[in-house]
Design an enzyme around this catalytic site. Structure first.
Site, PDB file in Angstrom:
ATOM      1  N   GLY A  78      -0.779 -14.790   2.321  1.00  0.00           N
ATOM      2  CA  GLY A  78      -1.704 -14.502   1.233  1.00  0.00           C
ATOM      3  C   GLY A  78      -2.199 -13.081   1.314  1.00  0.00           C
ATOM      4  O   GLY A  78      -1.958 -12.366   2.293  1.00  0.00           O
ATOM      5  N   PRO A  79      -2.893 -12.624   0.295  1.00  0.00           N
ATOM      6  CA  PRO A  79      -3.410 -11.253   0.281  1.00  0.00           C
ATOM      7  C   PRO A  79      -4.474 -11.039   1.352  1.00  0.00           C
ATOM      8  O   PRO A  79      -5.037 -12.006   1.891  1.00  0.00           O
ATOM      9  CB  PRO A  79      -3.989 -11.119  -1.134  1.00  0.00           C
ATOM     10  CG  PRO A  79      -4.257 -12.517  -1.578  1.00  0.00           C
ATOM     11  CD  PRO A  79      -3.222 -13.374  -0.923  1.00  0.00           C
ATOM     12  N   PRO A  80      -4.786  -9.791   1.654  1.00  0.00           N
ATOM     13  CA  PRO A  80      -5.803  -9.527   2.682  1.00  0.00           C
ATOM     14  C   PRO A  80      -7.177 -10.017   2.258  1.00  0.00           C
ATOM     15  O   PRO A  80      -7.533  -9.988   1.082  1.00  0.00           O
ATOM     16  CB  PRO A  80      -5.785  -7.988   2.805  1.00  0.00           C
ATOM     17  CG  PRO A  80      -4.469  -7.571   2.246  1.00  0.00           C
ATOM     18  CD  PRO A  80      -4.132  -8.561   1.184  1.00  0.00           C
ATOM     19  N   GLY A  81      -7.935 -10.454   3.251  1.00  0.00           N
ATOM     20  CA  GLY A  81      -9.328 -10.803   3.013  1.00  0.00           C
ATOM     21  C   GLY A  81      -9.568 -12.199   2.501  1.00  0.00           C
ATOM     22  O   GLY A  81     -10.694 -12.506   2.094  1.00  0.00           O
ATOM     23  N   VAL A  82      -8.561 -13.087   2.515  1.00  0.00           N
ATOM     24  CA  VAL A  82      -8.779 -14.439   2.003  1.00  0.00           C
ATOM     25  C   VAL A  82      -9.141 -15.417   3.123  1.00  0.00           C
ATOM     26  O   VAL A  82      -9.333 -16.605   2.862  1.00  0.00           O
ATOM     27  CB  VAL A  82      -7.549 -14.941   1.237  1.00  0.00           C
ATOM     28  CG1 VAL A  82      -7.308 -14.105  -0.003  1.00  0.00           C
ATOM     29  CG2 VAL A  82      -6.310 -14.959   2.118  1.00  0.00           C
ATOM     30  N   GLY A  83      -9.210 -14.943   4.376  1.00  0.00           N
ATOM     31  CA  GLY A  83      -9.664 -15.807   5.461  1.00  0.00           C
ATOM     32  C   GLY A  83      -8.559 -16.449   6.265  1.00  0.00           C
ATOM     33  O   GLY A  83      -8.777 -17.524   6.838  1.00  0.00           O
ATOM     34  N   LYS A  84      -7.393 -15.813   6.354  1.00  0.00           N
ATOM     35  CA  LYS A  84      -6.288 -16.426   7.106  1.00  0.00           C
ATOM     36  C   LYS A  84      -6.593 -16.473   8.603  1.00  0.00           C
ATOM     37  O   LYS A  84      -6.401 -17.487   9.256  1.00  0.00           O
ATOM     38  CB  LYS A  84      -4.994 -15.626   6.866  1.00  0.00           C
ATOM     39  CG  LYS A  84      -4.543 -15.591   5.416  1.00  0.00           C
ATOM     40  CD  LYS A  84      -3.217 -14.899   5.247  1.00  0.00           C
ATOM     41  CE  LYS A  84      -3.260 -13.450   5.633  1.00  0.00           C
ATOM     42  NZ  LYS A  84      -4.149 -12.646   4.778  1.00  0.00           N
ATOM     43  N   THR A  85      -7.097 -15.352   9.146  1.00  0.00           N
ATOM     44  CA  THR A  85      -7.372 -15.298  10.591  1.00  0.00           C
ATOM     45  C   THR A  85      -8.551 -16.189  10.958  1.00  0.00           C
ATOM     46  O   THR A  85      -8.499 -16.930  11.954  1.00  0.00           O
ATOM     47  CB  THR A  85      -7.650 -13.846  11.007  1.00  0.00           C
ATOM     48  OG1 THR A  85      -6.540 -13.026  10.638  1.00  0.00           O
ATOM     49  CG2 THR A  85      -7.855 -13.766  12.504  1.00  0.00           C
TER      50      THR A  85
ATOM     51  N   SER B 281       9.503  -9.875 -13.676  1.00  0.00           N
ATOM     52  CA  SER B 281       8.539 -10.671 -14.448  1.00  0.00           C
ATOM     53  C   SER B 281       7.976  -9.941 -15.666  1.00  0.00           C
ATOM     54  O   SER B 281       7.245 -10.545 -16.458  1.00  0.00           O
ATOM     55  CB  SER B 281       7.380 -11.104 -13.534  1.00  0.00           C
ATOM     56  OG  SER B 281       6.707  -9.974 -13.031  1.00  0.00           O
TER      57      SER B 281
ATOM     58  N   LYS C 245      -1.791 -14.274 -11.089  1.00  0.00           N
ATOM     59  CA  LYS C 245      -1.726 -13.645 -12.418  1.00  0.00           C
ATOM     60  C   LYS C 245      -2.785 -14.230 -13.352  1.00  0.00           C
ATOM     61  O   LYS C 245      -3.430 -13.503 -14.133  1.00  0.00           O
ATOM     62  CB  LYS C 245      -0.331 -13.809 -13.009  1.00  0.00           C
ATOM     63  CG  LYS C 245       0.736 -13.036 -12.236  1.00  0.00           C
ATOM     64  CD  LYS C 245       2.135 -13.304 -12.766  1.00  0.00           C
ATOM     65  CE  LYS C 245       3.178 -12.493 -11.989  1.00  0.00           C
ATOM     66  NZ  LYS C 245       4.560 -12.740 -12.436  1.00  0.00           N
TER      67      LYS C 245
END
Length: 843
Positions: free
Chosen positions: A422-429, A745, A788
């Site tokens: 996912g994109p940075p800053g979404v809470g993966k870590t 796209s 999108k």
């Protein structure tokens, strides 16, 4: 120089213990038939007088002259294995072979004379005539003793050299006809002879000194001998020489030449003795230092014990042995550890190799080979913890709860390999920490970003200085449990160079079928990683090698909606930032409406990092007021927001209410979330040239060419001049020209903008679209639908056109977003134009 008549005391070889056997007796151990022992092998000193044999010496001196004169011409032969007997030499012999016993008994019944001949090969058990040297020494048997085992112990004295003229018989024992070799007369005195005699004496004294033997008596005997031949015999009879060297001295008749040969052997013996003395000195110094160190360590232990610091501690080796036993290693691992411990025991404690082995054993004993933490298998409790730590992310939470459920039913299951994309800053870590907390497991994070060395994963071999295990084994050791949650962060940013490819090393780590025998280069023994839970994070999947990606279960984490960001900010970000900046939750107040304005006008991202920075900035402003003495609560409102954060970065009036002909709004996916693209088409007088600008990629250029071909083939449908490509140039531009853009796209948007420009009909400004096109007019599916749609909502779009095959992806879109938009699935490009140019009905 004439031979002196005064008898000289012969040197008597000191008898070794009866247990000391020659090499031949060792080879024939257990064979009673053949043990003529050459017990005239020199003892520790090459020259030594046997002072306890004075009676034998006197007896020998009394009978010496008579025995020499009465030597018979036919005489029994005694073969010996590894000894050459010289004149005046007294030595004991053990006789065991049947023929040898018969020869001794025959000599005893006659004149006691016997010819001692040396075998050419000491391994020959029953020597024939050809196996014996032809020159030997006639000896007189002085005493004989029968042993209980049937062997004979005889004491013989060398009388004279003799040469075998002919062997008369070989059965029942060897009998030979001999010719006595008379001693050559001594040469005239000369400086050369005197130097040779003195050198022989000095070399003999050096050997005695190097051997640590008192040389007074022995040198007294040698100094009384002036004849070179006799001096050579005396020295040679007690020198350590090979059989062929001693035999060559025996066969030499010239006294000077014989002494010269002995001098050569003395020189070699001095060199050997010097080297042995040097080796012994070095060994003794090492032993002395080791003994001193041991003594000092024991004293230190005693001092510590008196001070109450050490107690009854075991020494280091015993401590390591106890640690190996306590570690409960697998059988093959324990075998290797014990092998290295045995090597350590034989080494000097201060050596570098001992330090390497000691460090290796420390790693082996500290690893949790069997120790594992107990999982929290309460599914409901784990769900509560996951909900406390993170808002939404239902898909991820559901997967974790499924894992716990299976773990509860099957405790032997292997750990999953999850990959959060996912994109940075979404809470993966932070999600990885939450998973470890819900499982009650240890958590360890390994950052893979920029890692280029394969040894970071597998470790360095112990042959390198400063080598260590890889990051995986280090993490296992730090967690002190074999089943932690290990997060491999930024796996899509691995590199490779001449030091190896870390992603290839991860193939074994991230394969549940193989990682139960993961072998680190440093440990060089297998370690079971199958119980650990590996979680990887990545922003994109394109840079991850396919074999590695195939081993992981990919879970996509999309960006957050404005509503979700507001909820997360109220629940997590605002309380955390207020606390970090010295404010209480009651002192810092901000409404949902203000947070929404911050999100819309100051941040445009899929994650939450910029939002957290802006909230932290607001908290710092209020913290300064509190530090200056103002009293709270401090409230952020819509009116003072501009003053606190400055003018808005993203303005709402950027959205155009109407679009000119040739402009269409497309939707794009980026690693940081969705974006709005304005695609502009201008028609110019020309000859059908297609101009593409805006830093477009190859795929996007091909989509533009496909759009032109579609417009030409369907010109009559849309009321376009069929020959527009002959009279006009078409310029397609995508703004933000410094940003690279690529992907298929934008095909639908390109066709729509091109038709709008050619037909001079504008497109609705609140309609956005995405989809790939084919030359036949089909609309093909694309990726990133949720991102999108999030971008369309944030920019105020009212209608979104998506490929009909992407309708299944709408399940990931929150229901509140779907209510804000009119989402229309389309199958063919012909459906797009009527919808795109029509106004949106108010509901």
């Amino acid at each position: 120089m004439k031979r002196k008549k005064t008898p000289i005391k012969p040197l008597v070889l000191k008898k070794k213990s009866d247990e000391k056997k020659s090499k031949s007796s060792i080879k024939n151990r257990g064979n009673d038939a053949g043990n003529d022992q050459g017990l005239n092998k020199p003892p520790v000193s090459p020259l030594q007088v046997h002072h306890d044999a004075a009676d034998l010496i006197d007896e020998a001196n009394q009978n010496l002259d008579g025995a020499e004169k009465n030597i018979p011409t036919t005489i029994p032969v005694l073969p010996v294995r590894d000894i050459v007997v010289f004149n005046y030499m007294i030595l004991p012999l053990f006789v065991g072979r049947e023929k040898s016993v018969g020869a001794v008994e025959a000599a005893m019944t006659a004149s006691r004379h016997i010819l001692v001949l040396t075998q050419k090969d000491e391994a020959t058990e029953n020597p024939e005539h050809g196996d014996l040297y032809r020159t030997g020494t006639v000896c007189m048997i002085m005493r004989m003793l029968k042993m209980p085992d049937g062997r004979l112990k005889v004491l013989v004295q060398g009388l004279s050299r003799a040469r075998v003229k002919n062997f008369i018989a070989s059965d029942p024992f060897h009998i030979a006809e001999i010719q006595k070799i008379e001693e050559a007369p001594s040469p005239q005195e000369s400086p050369e002879l005197e130097a040779l005699i003195r050198n022989s004496r000095e070399q003999s004294e050096k050997i005695l000194t190097l051997r640590g033997i008192s040389s007074t008596d022995i040198m007294g005997v040698l100094n009384n001998v002036e004849e070179p031949g006799r001096l050579a015999d005396l020295i040679a009879s007690n020198l350590r020489m090979k059989v062929h060297d001693a035999q060559s001295i025996l066969e030499c008749q010239d006294p000077t030449e014989r002494l010269s040969l002995v001098s050569t052997q003395l020189t070699q013996e001095v060199e050997v003795a010097s080297m042995q003395n040097k080796i012994q000195t070095m060994a003794k110094e090492g032993m002395d230092k080791a003994q001193r160190d041991f003594y000092l360590r024991e004293q230190l232990k005693a001092i510590k014990k008196e001070l109450g610091e050490s107690g009854d501690e075991l020494d280091e080796i015993e401590q390591i042995r106890a640690a190996i036993k306590k570690a409960k290693m697998p059988k093959e691992v324990r075998t290797e550890a014990e092998k290295q411990l045995r090597r350590l025991e034989t080494m000097h404690p201060e050596s570098s190799e001992a330090s390497v082995i000691r460090t290796y054993l420390d790693w082996m004993t500290e690893l949790p080979w069997k120790k594992a933490s107990r999982d929290r298998l309460d599914i409901k409790e784990a769900q509560v913890i996951l909900n406390e730590d993170h808002y939404d992310l239902e898909k991820v939470k559901e997967r974790i709860l499924e894992y716990l459920s299976v773990r509860k039913l099957n405790p032997t299951m292997k750990g999953p390999i999850l990959c959060f994309v996912g994109p940075p800053g979404v809470g993966k870590t932070s999600l990885g920490r939450s998973i470890a907390r819900s499982l009650q497991r240890k958590f360890h994070r390994i950052s893979l970003g920029g890692m280029r060395d394969e040894a970071e994963i597998r470790g360095h071999r112990r042959t390198y200085i400063g080598s260590m295990p890889g990051r995986i084994i280090q993490g296992i050791k730090q967690c002190k449990t074999r089943n932690p949650v290990i997060m491999l962060d930024e796996i899509d940013k691995l590199g490779n160079d001449f030091r190896g490819d870390p992603s290839s090393a991860l193939l074994e780590v991230l394969d549940p079928e193989q990682n139960n025998t993961f072998t680190d280069h440093y440990l060089n023994v297998p370690f079971d990683l199958s119980k650990a839970m590996f979680i990887c994070t990545a922003n994109v999947l394109d840079t991850i090698p396919r074999p590695l990606l195939d081993r992981m279960e990919v879970i996509s984490i999309t960006g957050y909606t404005e509503h979700e960001k507001v909820k997360i900010a109220c629940r997590y970000i605002v309380p955390r930032q207020a606390k970090e900046n010295g404010l209480s939750e009651d002192e810092f107040q901000i409404s949902d409406k203000v947070l929404g304005k911050v999100i819309r006008e100051y941040t445009r991202e899929a994650g939450l990092r910029n939002l957290e920075r802006q909230v932290g900035k607001l908290c710092r402003k209020m913290a300064r007021k509190k530090a200056e003495g103002e009293e709270g609560p401090f409230k952020v409102t819509v009116r003072n927001l501009d003053k606190l954060l400055g003018p808005p970065v993203f303005l709402e009036d950027e959205k155009e209410t109407t679009l000119p002909p040739g402009v269409a709004i497309g939707l794009a996916w980026t690693p940081v979330g969705g974006e709005i693209l304005h695609i502009e088409v201008s028609v110019l007088p020309g000859k059908g040239k297609l101009i593409l600008t805006g830093k477009l990629g190859d795929v996007m250029k091909e989509s533009a060419q496909a759009a032109v071909s579609f417009a030409r083939s369907h010109a009559d449908v849309y009321g376009i001049d069929p020959k527009f490509h002959e009279k006009q140039d078409i310029h397609i531009h995508v703004p933000a020209g410094a940003t690279p853009k690529d992907g298929p796209s934008a095909g639908v948007t390109l066709v729509t903008a091109l038709i709008s420009a050619l037909s001079n009909n504008p497109i609705n400004a609140e309609t956005a679209m995405t989809g790939e096109i084919s030359l036949r007019g089909r609309v093909l599916p694309v990726g990133g639908i949720k991102e999108k749609i999030l971008a369309a909502v944030s920019r105020g779009m009212k209608r979104v056109l998506i490929p009909s095959q992407n309708s299944k992806d709408l399940e990931e879109v929150p229901e509140d977003l779907r209510k804000k938009l009119e989402i229309i699935p389309i199958e063919r490009i012909e459906e797009v134009w009527p919808i795109a140019k029509s106004p949106i009905e108010e509901k």
